[in-house]
Design an enzyme around this catalytic site. Structure first.
Site, PDB file in Angstrom:
ATOM      1  N   HIS A 254      -3.783  -5.583   1.347  1.00 44.92           N
ATOM      2  CA  HIS A 254      -3.484  -5.935   2.733  1.00 44.92           C
ATOM      3  C   HIS A 254      -3.976  -7.352   3.011  1.00 44.92           C
ATOM      4  CE1 HIS A 254      -2.214  -1.942   3.949  1.00 44.92           C
ATOM      5  NE2 HIS A 254      -3.294  -1.423   3.376  1.00 44.92           N
TER       6      HIS A 254
ATOM      7  N   CYS B 130       0.841  -1.193   0.000  1.00 43.94           N
ATOM      8  CA  CYS B 130       0.000   0.000   0.000  1.00 43.94           C
ATOM      9  C   CYS B 130       0.884   1.254   0.000  1.00 43.94           C
ATOM     10  CB  CYS B 130      -0.957  -0.048   1.188  1.00 43.94           C
ATOM     11  SG  CYS B 130      -2.395   1.042   0.985  1.00 43.94           S
TER      12      CYS B 130
END
Length: 227
Positions: A198, A97
């Site tokens: 994630h 991310c």
């Protein structure tokens, strides 16, 4: 949570060493839990004031609540120098991310969504650029990790979009082979990679195959003739 002692199995003598810079605005750091629980992995969350260890097999850049600000803090610690030295030594670098965004060439935030408007130079290890803006991406998704062929599942929660030539080698390929669902990028050498997903290390098949790559690529003793 990060101040708790490491898991008992994350021993100093574990053969696989993963270094994670403890960013001031670190987010979603439960991504690290499956790795810390592996019996042959030493996960070192490196605090400010300490260099990244030179004997790490992997440097993992975690998520961040404010990517450009954490990139500035990373440089202030000298961790950018450590990351480039790790890469030159043949180490693996992974970004998740915000960490993925840091690995690219630039991060632009023209609207000041995460802080003051502006544009920052990234670490330049991936040929991608990020523009922060638009609607926030928030979704659960599944994919196939490119290097192992293993299925992963998790969630995305981020602002911005990342594009560039290395994204033509996505780290994650969409289930059903729809290229619009691909995610992430891999460098031409295969030693730098990142994505927005994630939770991918929670997939046992992928995690085991990924760590097996580290064991396989480890030098096996001295090759005196070559040296």
């Amino acid at each position: 949570a990060l101040d708790r002692p490491p898991a008992p199995r994350a021993r100093d003598d574990a053969p696989i060493r993963i270094a994670v810079p403890r960013l001031a605005r670190i987010a979603n750091f439960d991504d690290l839990d499956p790795l810390s629980m592996e019996p042959d992995v030493a996960l070192d969350i490196v605090p400010a004031g300490r260099p990244l260890p030179g004997d790490a097999d992997i440097v993992l850049l975690p998520g961040s609540k404010s990517t450009r600000a954490d990139l500035d803090a990373l440089r202030a610690e000298g961790w950018d120098i450590d990351i480039h030295a790790h890469y030159r030594r043949g180490g693996l670098v992974i970004g998740l991310c915000g960490g993925y965004q840091m690995l690219g060439r630039t991060i632009a935030d023209p609207e000041g969504i995460e802080g003051a408007p502006g544009k920052s130079e990234g670490l330049g290890l991936l040929a991608v650029e990020t523009v922060i803006g638009g609607a926030k991406t928030l979704r659960e998704t599944g994919a196939v990790e490119s290097s192992t062929g293993e299925a992963v599942r998790g969630y995305e929660i981020h602002m911005g979009e990342t594009k560039g030539s290395d994204a033509a080698r996505p780290m994650l390929r969409a289930v059903g082979n729809d290229p619009s669902g691909n995610d992430g990028a891999v460098s031409a050498c295969g030693r730098v990679m990142g994505c927005y997903l994630h939770g991918l290390f929670g997939a046992d098949g992928f995690r085991h195959a990924f760590l097996a790559r580290i064991r396989r690529d480890r030098p096996r003793g001295l090759d005196y003739a070559a040296r």
